[in-house]
Design a protein around this motif. Structure first.
Motif, short mmCIF file in Angstrom:
data_model
loop_
_atom_site.label_atom_id
_atom_site.label_comp_id
_atom_site.label_asym_id
_atom_site.label_seq_id
_atom_site.Cartn_x
_atom_site.Cartn_y
_atom_site.Cartn_z
N THR A 1 0.89 -1.16 0.00
CA THR A 1 0.00 0.00 0.00
C THR A 1 0.92 1.21 0.00
O THR A 1 1.87 1.28 0.80
CB THR A 1 -0.96 0.05 1.20
OG1 THR A 1 -0.23 0.24 2.41
CG2 THR A 1 -1.82 -1.20 1.27
N LEU A 2 0.68 2.15 -0.90
CA LEU A 2 1.61 3.25 -1.13
C LEU A 2 0.89 4.59 -1.03
O LEU A 2 -0.05 4.86 -1.78
CB LEU A 2 2.25 3.09 -2.52
CG LEU A 2 3.23 4.17 -2.97
CD1 LEU A 2 4.44 4.24 -2.04
CD2 LEU A 2 3.68 3.88 -4.41
N SER B 1 6.61 3.75 -10.07
CA SER B 1 7.31 3.41 -11.32
C SER B 1 8.53 2.54 -11.04
O SER B 1 8.78 1.55 -11.73
CB SER B 1 7.76 4.68 -12.05
OG SER B 1 6.65 5.43 -12.47
N ALA B 2 9.32 2.90 -10.02
CA ALA B 2 10.53 2.15 -9.69
C ALA B 2 10.19 0.73 -9.27
O ALA B 2 10.85 -0.24 -9.68
CB ALA B 2 11.30 2.86 -8.58
N ILE C 1 -1.34 -0.88 -4.18
CA ILE C 1 -2.59 -0.14 -3.99
C ILE C 1 -2.23 1.22 -3.44
O ILE C 1 -1.60 1.32 -2.38
CB ILE C 1 -3.55 -0.87 -3.03
CG1 ILE C 1 -3.99 -2.21 -3.62
CG2 ILE C 1 -4.77 0.01 -2.74
CD1 ILE C 1 -4.95 -3.00 -2.74
N MET C 2 -2.58 2.25 -4.17
CA MET C 2 -2.29 3.61 -3.71
C MET C 2 -3.39 4.06 -2.76
O MET C 2 -4.57 3.95 -3.08
CB MET C 2 -2.16 4.56 -4.89
CG MET C 2 -0.94 4.28 -5.72
SD MET C 2 -0.73 5.48 -7.04
CE MET C 2 0.90 4.97 -7.63
N LEU C 3 -2.98 4.54 -1.59
CA LEU C 3 -3.89 5.09 -0.58
C LEU C 3 -3.49 6.55 -0.41
O LEU C 3 -2.42 6.83 0.13
CB LEU C 3 -3.71 4.38 0.76
CG LEU C 3 -4.18 2.95 0.87
CD1 LEU C 3 -3.73 2.36 2.20
CD2 LEU C 3 -5.68 2.90 0.78
N THR C 4 -4.28 7.47 -0.90
CA THR C 4 -3.81 8.85 -0.93
C THR C 4 -4.93 9.86 -0.84
O THR C 4 -6.06 9.58 -1.23
CB THR C 4 -2.99 9.09 -2.22
OG1 THR C 4 -2.55 10.44 -2.24
CG2 THR C 4 -3.81 8.78 -3.45
N ALA C 5 -4.58 11.04 -0.32
CA ALA C 5 -5.54 12.15 -0.28
C ALA C 5 -5.64 12.82 -1.65
O ALA C 5 -6.52 13.64 -1.86
CB ALA C 5 -5.09 13.17 0.77
N GLY D 1 1.54 2.20 -12.72
CA GLY D 1 1.65 0.80 -12.34
C GLY D 1 0.82 0.38 -11.14
O GLY D 1 0.91 -0.77 -10.71
N ALA D 2 0.03 1.28 -10.58
CA ALA D 2 -0.81 0.89 -9.45
C ALA D 2 -1.89 -0.09 -9.91
O ALA D 2 -2.39 0.01 -11.02
CB ALA D 2 -1.47 2.12 -8.82
#
Length: 154
Positions: free
Chosen positions: A54-55, A69-70, A80-84, A98-99
């Motif tokens: 989770t990123l 990307s890296a 899985i991106m967890l973001t505001a 790439g998510a």
């Protein structure tokens, strides 16, 4: 013995990281934590196996997207991106980098758990672009690639 899935939580906010860890562990996952790029890379290289990351995108300007990307260049570990950052442009860019999924903050932990389960059901361990039988013995780390099955490093 049943293998517990290992989730790497990459989040710079301590309270969010702790809440995710507690809920993921309660759901039966093994959890590691990272708060920035250095601790993420250290965890990926020192841990035997990570099943999902989770990123948080807001680790610094563009840092989360660069990290996605890296990671994607080296491995097919689900992200899985967890973001505001929930603007359509941000979601599209995250998926392009790439998510496997993108969840906006604030989020419901039940939704996060269900999305993790859904992504893990579709995931085949290995290196991106490799067929599963050989990919299980191929590891990319930094600039090199090690093929355990062929006993080669290149």
């Amino acid at each position: 013995m049943h293998h517990r899935k290992h989730i790497l939580v990459v989040e710079d906010e301590f309270l969010v990281r702790r809440m995710l860890r507690q809920n993921l562990e309660a759901a039966g996952y093994q959890v590691s934590e990272a708060h920035d790029r250095a601790s993420l890379m250290e965890c990926l290289h020192s841990t035997n196996h990570v099943d999902l990351i989770t990123l948080d995108l807001s680790l610094g300007k563009e840092e989360g997207l660069e990290l996605a990307s890296a990671i994607r260049q080296q491995t097919n570990i689900p992200i899985i991106m967890l973001t505001a950052r929930v603007a359509p442009r941000d979601r599209i860019e995250g998926l392009e980098r790439g998510a496997d999924d993108y969840i906006g903050k604030p989020f419901l932990i039940r939704e996060v758990l269900l999305r993790i389960e859904a992504v893990l059901r579709r995931y085949t361990p290995g290196v991106k672009g490799q067929d599963p039988p050989t990919s299980l013995s191929v590891y990319r780390c930094g600039l090199g690639t090690a093929d355990v099955g062929k006993r080669q490093f290149y």
